[in-house]
Design a protein around this motif. Structure first.
Motif, short mmCIF file in Angstrom:
data_model
loop_
_atom_site.label_atom_id
_atom_site.label_comp_id
_atom_site.label_asym_id
_atom_site.label_seq_id
_atom_site.Cartn_x
_atom_site.Cartn_y
_atom_site.Cartn_z
N ALA A 1 0.84 -1.21 0.00
CA ALA A 1 0.00 0.00 0.00
C ALA A 1 0.87 1.24 0.00
N MET A 2 0.37 2.27 -0.64
CA MET A 2 1.01 3.58 -0.69
C MET A 2 0.06 4.61 -0.08
N VAL A 3 0.55 5.81 0.13
CA VAL A 3 -0.27 6.83 0.79
C VAL A 3 -1.55 7.14 0.02
N ASP A 4 -1.53 6.98 -1.30
CA ASP A 4 -2.76 7.26 -2.05
C ASP A 4 -3.83 6.18 -1.86
N SER B 1 -7.50 6.43 1.71
CA SER B 1 -8.95 6.52 1.76
C SER B 1 -9.59 5.13 1.68
N ALA B 2 -9.10 4.31 0.77
CA ALA B 2 -9.64 2.95 0.64
C ALA B 2 -9.36 2.12 1.90
N LEU B 3 -8.17 2.30 2.48
CA LEU B 3 -7.85 1.58 3.72
C LEU B 3 -8.74 2.04 4.88
N ALA B 4 -8.98 3.34 4.97
CA ALA B 4 -9.85 3.86 6.03
C ALA B 4 -11.26 3.28 5.90
N SER B 5 -11.79 3.25 4.69
CA SER B 5 -13.13 2.70 4.47
C SER B 5 -13.19 1.21 4.80
N LEU B 6 -12.23 0.46 4.28
CA LEU B 6 -12.23 -0.97 4.55
C LEU B 6 -11.97 -1.24 6.03
N GLY B 7 -11.10 -0.46 6.65
CA GLY B 7 -10.83 -0.64 8.07
C GLY B 7 -12.09 -0.47 8.91
N ARG B 8 -12.85 0.59 8.61
CA ARG B 8 -14.11 0.82 9.32
C ARG B 8 -15.07 -0.36 9.14
N ALA B 9 -15.23 -0.78 7.90
CA ALA B 9 -16.20 -1.85 7.58
C ALA B 9 -15.79 -3.18 8.21
N THR B 10 -14.52 -3.55 8.08
CA THR B 10 -14.10 -4.86 8.58
C THR B 10 -14.00 -4.87 10.11
N ASN C 1 -6.70 11.13 7.46
CA ASN C 1 -5.46 11.74 7.92
C ASN C 1 -4.63 10.77 8.75
N LYS C 2 -5.27 10.07 9.66
CA LYS C 2 -4.54 9.14 10.54
C LYS C 2 -3.94 7.99 9.74
N ILE C 3 -4.70 7.43 8.82
CA ILE C 3 -4.19 6.33 8.00
C ILE C 3 -3.06 6.82 7.09
N ALA C 4 -3.21 8.00 6.50
CA ALA C 4 -2.15 8.54 5.63
C ALA C 4 -0.86 8.74 6.42
N LYS C 5 -0.97 9.30 7.62
CA LYS C 5 0.23 9.49 8.46
C LYS C 5 0.88 8.16 8.81
N SER C 6 0.06 7.16 9.11
CA SER C 6 0.59 5.84 9.44
C SER C 6 1.32 5.22 8.24
N LEU C 7 0.75 5.39 7.06
CA LEU C 7 1.38 4.87 5.84
C LEU C 7 2.75 5.49 5.58
N LEU C 8 2.95 6.73 6.03
CA LEU C 8 4.21 7.43 5.79
C LEU C 8 5.30 7.12 6.81
N LYS C 9 4.95 6.49 7.92
CA LYS C 9 5.95 6.18 8.94
C LYS C 9 6.86 5.05 8.45
#
Length: 177
Positions: free
Chosen positions: A10-13, A16-25, A52-60
């Motif tokens: 996964a990349m920072v772009d 949004s998809a990760l945030a949506s799937l994270g919420r649903a799953t 924002n939180k997922i994007a920041k996590s992806l960049l760490k």
């Protein structure tokens, strides 16, 4: 004909998809624990799975996420957190399988196993000698899955979400080079 599973980094772009799937799953897996605590669950989802939180996590640099897709549809993901110890799991080169979620309609189809293998392989490449994870104490299916693929239970921990105290089992896997 079954469609091929694709696992990709996964990349920072993808935030949004990760945030949506994270919420649903997360909701699929844990909503039953929040009976009579709907507001607590909604607050947790809103705080934990923000773009924002997922994007920041992806960049760490210590975090790596993988996406599981079938026909370009995101059905699961996993997160490796490097240099992440736990009081029950210490050492110099410890990593954490911090998140692994698969859409409930895909459980049992090999997606979880493929994601765990990617995490373990990357942890070895990063010279980790042990991985740990936490799994909800009441999730016998997940605990059985991890035991079946070589993880072992080393103790209990708790995690608070709002007023709820949830019990988890800590599991480890020693990684051979």
């Amino acid at each position: 004909m079954t469609n091929a599973l694709i696992i990709r980094l996964a990349m920072v772009d993808h935030a949004s998809a990760l945030a949506s799937l994270g919420r649903a799953t997360f909701k699929q897996a844990f909503a039953h624990l929040f009976q009579d605590h709907d507001e607590t669950l909604e607050r947790y989802l809103e705080q934990t799975f923000t773009l924002n939180k997922i994007a920041k996590s992806l960049l760490k640099p210590n975090n790596k996420y993988w996406l599981a897709l079938i026909d370009e549809k995101l059905i699961g993901y996993a997160k490796l957190k490097l240099r992440s110890s736990h009081p029950l799991c210490r050492g110099r080169r410890i990593g954490q399988l911090q998140k692994i979620y698969v859409d409930s309609t895909e459980i049992g189809g090999g997606v979880g196993r493929a994601l765990v293998k990617i995490i373990e392989d990357e942890a070895r490449r990063q010279l980790c000698d042990r991985l740990w994870l936490s799994v909800h104490e009441g999730n016998a299916q997940a605990r059985g899955f991890y035991e079946h693929i070589g993880w072992r239970d080393i103790g209990q921990d708790t995690f608070a979400i709002g007023e709820l105290q949830l019990s988890y089992r800590i599991m480890v896997r020693d990684l051979e080079s």
